[in-house]
Design an enzyme around this catalytic site. Structure first.
Site, mmCIF file in Angstrom:
data_model
loop_
_atom_site.group_PDB
_atom_site.id
_atom_site.type_symbol
_atom_site.label_atom_id
_atom_site.label_comp_id
_atom_site.label_asym_id
_atom_site.label_seq_id
_atom_site.Cartn_x
_atom_site.Cartn_y
_atom_site.Cartn_z
ATOM 1 N N GLU A 174 9.265 -3.966 10.579
ATOM 2 C CA GLU A 174 9.690 -2.938 9.807
ATOM 3 C C GLU A 174 10.454 -1.849 10.881
ATOM 4 O OE1 GLU A 174 7.091 -1.118 7.056
ATOM 5 O OE2 GLU A 174 8.072 0.882 7.047
ATOM 6 N N ASP A 206 -1.112 -6.193 -0.419
ATOM 7 C CA ASP A 206 -1.282 -5.368 0.810
ATOM 8 C C ASP A 206 -2.670 -4.950 0.992
ATOM 9 O OD1 ASP A 206 0.147 -4.525 3.015
ATOM 10 O OD2 ASP A 206 1.048 -2.923 2.110
ATOM 11 N N ASP A 262 0.707 -1.259 -0.134
ATOM 12 C CA ASP A 262 -0.020 -0.044 -0.075
ATOM 13 C C ASP A 262 0.635 1.488 -0.152
ATOM 14 O OD1 ASP A 262 0.969 -0.152 2.674
ATOM 15 O OD2 ASP A 262 -1.074 0.178 3.452
ATOM 16 N N SER A 263 2.085 1.023 -0.163
ATOM 17 C CA SER A 263 3.033 2.042 -0.301
ATOM 18 C C SER A 263 2.732 3.074 -1.681
ATOM 19 C CB SER A 263 4.651 1.528 -0.386
ATOM 20 O OG SER A 263 4.776 0.539 -0.793
ATOM 21 N N GLU A 320 -1.520 -5.480 8.611
ATOM 22 C CA GLU A 320 -0.399 -4.598 9.545
ATOM 23 C C GLU A 320 -1.207 -4.848 11.053
ATOM 24 O OE1 GLU A 320 0.228 -0.779 8.588
ATOM 25 O OE2 GLU A 320 0.940 -1.220 6.808
ATOM 26 N N LYS A 358 -1.237 -9.418 2.658
ATOM 27 C CA LYS A 358 -0.692 -8.904 3.866
ATOM 28 C C LYS A 358 -1.289 -8.180 4.641
ATOM 29 C CE LYS A 358 3.015 -5.818 3.894
ATOM 30 N NZ LYS A 358 2.474 -4.764 4.795
HETATM 31 O O1 KIV Z 1 3.623 -1.001 1.729
HETATM 32 C C1 KIV Z 1 4.639 -1.573 1.614
HETATM 33 O O2 KIV Z 1 5.533 -1.303 0.718
HETATM 34 C C2 KIV Z 1 5.166 -2.420 2.733
HETATM 35 C C3 KIV Z 1 6.562 -2.830 2.638
HETATM 36 C C4 KIV Z 1 7.326 -1.320 3.067
HETATM 37 C C5 KIV Z 1 6.849 -3.851 3.447
HETATM 38 O O3 KIV Z 1 4.381 -2.748 3.700
#
Ligand code: KIV
Length: 325
Positions: A197, A98, A59-60, A130, A128
């Protein structure tokens, strides 16, 4: 018009898709696992050809490709569109999607439904999520629905405000113990892997013996089973604050700006397009065209109307289908 993508674009078709047991085996053998983020078809092809083990549609993307100020605003639909594009460019690495903020926290049902969309609509192999706490139960529900889950602890950007901002976590014994508790709970919930992280390398080193599944670190030192970096950070595409844990392996932004500037300069100086960039026409056809156009310009002439229209159709069809020659 652009060059049509070749799918899948892999130099090594003998490489078989990476599986979850292989990722677990890497940990057992002590072989570092490589993960990178990707957000579109070209970045997926880069990851594929570079031979990484896992690709995360993080989600970056909210910040790196969508221009949001944080990861919080990105929607499920936006993430799915990016993940589907990555899927189309990827053959070998394990693909992880994510789950964005607000798409899994409310209930197990919400978490499972969102995870299923990542698998069904975008072709992800895993998802994924969090944090520990209530996310542990959500992870267990998704795993029970048959979808592999990667956990993520330490600095969790979706809740960075509550953590006091984008800063290293687990810097006291008590907070490091809380992180250990979360990591073990996520593993017990069935997560196949975890992300650590932005935690002190020494803390990661102390926790690693307590975790049985592969841990992928980002800003957690070398003791983790693998590393992940954000595509735009490692290639120097993304501008803005660079976290301490980023190592830049290229400076593509500068090269990209230089390339586009050179193109703009060429256009303004009439250096582009050159003779090698244009299509030809048989001289006889050109003579016929000129004659027809001359008649077309006569105020009394009507006969040229039909051929003029069909000529325009032919030209636009050629440019959108990528016809060359
Ligand atoms: O969203 C993302 O890119 C991440 C990574 C930094 C692990 O969660």
């Amino acid at each position: 018009m652009s060059t049509a993508p070749v799918v899948p674009n892999t130099p090594d078709i003998a490489r078989l898709p990476v599986t979850l047991p292989q990722i677990a085996e890497r940990k057992r053998l002590g072989e570092p696992i490589v993960m990178v983020t990707a957000y579109d078809h070209p970045s997926a092809q880069v990851a594929e050809q570079a031979g990484v083990d896992m690709v995360l549609v993080g989600d970056s993307a909210a910040m790196t490709v969508l221009g949001y100020p944080s990861t919080v605003p990105v929607s499920v639909d936006e993430m799915l569109m990016l993940a589907a594009a990555v899927r189309r460019g990827l053959r070998t690495p394990l693909l992880i999607g994510d789950l964005p903020f607000g798409s899994y926290e409310a209930s197990d049902e919400q978490a499972v439904a969102t995870a299923q969309r990542f698998v069904k609509e975008a072709g992800c192999d895993a998802v994924k999520l969090e944090r520990g706490g209530s996310s542990v139960q959500r992870a267990a529900a998704i795993v029970a629905a048959g979808i592999p889950v990667m956990g993520h602890v330490g600095l969790t950007p979706q809740t960075a405000t509550a953590l006091g901002g984008y800063r290293a976590q687990a810097r006291t014994a008590q907070r490091a113990l809380a992180l250990a508790h979360d990591a073990r709970a996520l593993e017990a919930a069935g997560c196949f892997s975890l992300v650590f992280e932005a935690i002190p390398a020494a803390v990661a080193g102390e926790l690693m013996p307590l975790v049985g599944v592969p841990v992928i670190g980002i800003g957690a030192g070398r003791s983790t089973d693998g590393q992940v970096l954000v595509f735009h950070d490692l290639l120097g595409i993304h501008e803005g604050l660079t976290p301490r844990f980023v190592k830049r392996y290229a400076a593509l932004k500068e090269e990209m700006v230089a390339g586009v500037r050179a193109y703009a300069d060429d256009v303004r100086a009439s250096r582009f397009p050159g003779p090698e960039h244009v299509y030809s026409i048989d001289p006889e056809e050109l003579t016929e065209l000129r004659a027809a156009l001359a008649a077309y310009r006569e105020p009394t002439a009507v006969a040229g109307t039909a051929s003029g229209a069909s000529g325009a159709t032919e030209e636009s069809a050629a440019s959108s289908s990528g016809v060359s020659g």
